[in-house]
Design an enzyme around this catalytic site. Structure first.
Site, PDB file in Angstrom:
ATOM      1  N   ASN A 142      -1.192  20.528  16.534  1.00 24.92           N
ATOM      2  CA  ASN A 142       0.042  21.826  16.707  1.00 24.92           C
ATOM      3  C   ASN A 142      -0.918  23.279  16.569  1.00 24.92           C
ATOM      4  OD1 ASN A 142       1.969  23.854  15.579  1.00 24.92           O
ATOM      5  ND2 ASN A 142       3.482  22.552  16.311  1.00 24.92           N
ATOM      6  N   SER A 178       7.010  30.359  15.172  1.00 27.35           N
ATOM      7  CA  SER A 178       7.093  30.603  14.140  1.00 27.35           C
ATOM      8  C   SER A 178       7.562  31.890  13.679  1.00 27.35           C
ATOM      9  CB  SER A 178       6.067  29.990  13.129  1.00 27.35           C
ATOM     10  OG  SER A 178       5.791  30.306  11.857  1.00 27.35           O
TER      11      SER A 178
END
Length: 342
Positions: A142, A178
């Site tokens: 990721n 995020s």
């Protein structure tokens, strides 16, 4: 044995500062993975094979990114029966993340709030850790951008990380969702996302030619999206032939935890409170994508039935994070068995 001991371990861990407990757990899992102790003590998890994104998964229950940001405990997590492991988020350069405290438990809601801010040791150390792991199952890597990289130059960070991790990844996740990196979620906007995915897809093709293999790309998105935003994202995924989508990251909403200790802390909320919002995004994505782009469902899975609900909403695979922290390794086997029953 891990499963039976976990309630006792959790009681001790939950008396500690949340981040200190997290680091201790990672160190223990890292050591257990290196010595083989994790395999000896781990629960038996049945096989429930799936083929998704052209990859063969031992079972459809994976570890979500964020628990092991540096890829330091891959073998330890793998021994717990996960069908796939995702590590990161990693950035080009090491960065400390946001100031502590930045991780908060909300046990009354089976939830966690974090504002970690992509703290990690940088992609070079990350790659060394990945190479050192013995695990040979499906491994997702990721990637994100550094906090001090202007949002207008975000693509540079993603392209750099993609090139560095590509040879070692089963798939690569593009984390643009995020809430703890300033302006990052702007990349979910139609124009910004179109440009980013075009650049990444071009890079993927060139890396595939160089390395002789196509490593799938998956996009990780937020739960805090309206119907039109989900439609735009789905259309962009289809337009650029992106191989997968992960739904969802943490939420900024506090509706489900109002009045609880720590509920007003800044950051992303995960756990049970995000379950319904995540499922709603999965259903919307499936309606737009059909079977063209597989969905990995994550958010609020605390039982086998929760995992089945994610699949019923349209996910092909699921990932665990907060539920794993609260329930421990037993949750992995429970989810696999529930899915295998159909």
């Amino acid at each position: 044995m891990f499963s039976s001991l976990y309630p006792l371990a959790r009681a001790s861990l939950f008396k500690m500062d949340a981040e200190d407990a997290h680091h201790l757990t990672l160190r223990m899992l890292g050591a257990a993975g290196r010595t083989g102790l994790a395999c000896a003590l781990s629960p038996r998890v049945p096989d429930a094979p799936r083929t998704v994104m052209g990859l063969s998964f031992r079972n459809p229950v994976g570890l979500a990114a964020g628990l092991d940001k540096d890829g330091a405990a891959i073998d330890g997590f793998a021994a717990l029966g996960f069908g796939f492991i995702e590590v990161g988020t990693v950035t080009p350069r090491a960065q400390p993340g946001n100031p502590r405290p930045r991780l908060f438990r909300l046990p009354e809601a089976d939830a966690i709030i974090n504002r970690m801010g992509f703290n990690n040791s940088g992609v070079d150390q990350f790659v060394k850790n990945v190479q050192a792991a013995r695990y040979r199952g499906v491994l997702g890597l990721n990637i994100g951008k550094n906090a001090d990289t202007p949002i207008e130059r975000a693509a540079d960070d993603y392209l750099y990380c993609l090139e560095r991790v590509y040879p070692f990844a089963s798939y690569v996740t593009i984390n643009i969702s995020s809430p703890n990196t300033k302006n990052l979620r702007q990349l979910q906007g139609a124009g910004e996302l179109d440009a980013l995915l075009a650049a990444l897809k071009d890079k993927q093709r060139r890396l595939a030619d160089l390395h002789g293999k196509l490593v799938p790309l998956a996009l990780k998105i937020a739960p805090d999206l309206d119907d039109e935003q989900v439609k735009e994202i789905a259309a962009t995924l289809l337009r650029h032939d992106i191989e997968g989508v992960i739904a969802t990251n943490t939420t900024l909403s506090r509706e489900a935890v109002k009045g609880l200790p720590h509920a007003d802390e800044a950051g992303g909320l995960s756990g049970r409170p995000v379950f319904d919002a995540s499922n709603a995004v999965i259903r919307k994505l499936r309606a737009e994508l059909g079977d063209a782009v597989p969905i990995i469902g994550v958010g609020g899975i605390f039982s086998g039935e929760d995992a089945r609900a994610k699949l019923a909403a349209g996910a092909a695979l699921v990932q665990l994070y907060t539920g794993f922290i609260y329930r421990g390794p037993a949750l992995v086997a429970e989810c696999v068995k529930a899915i295998a029953r159909g």
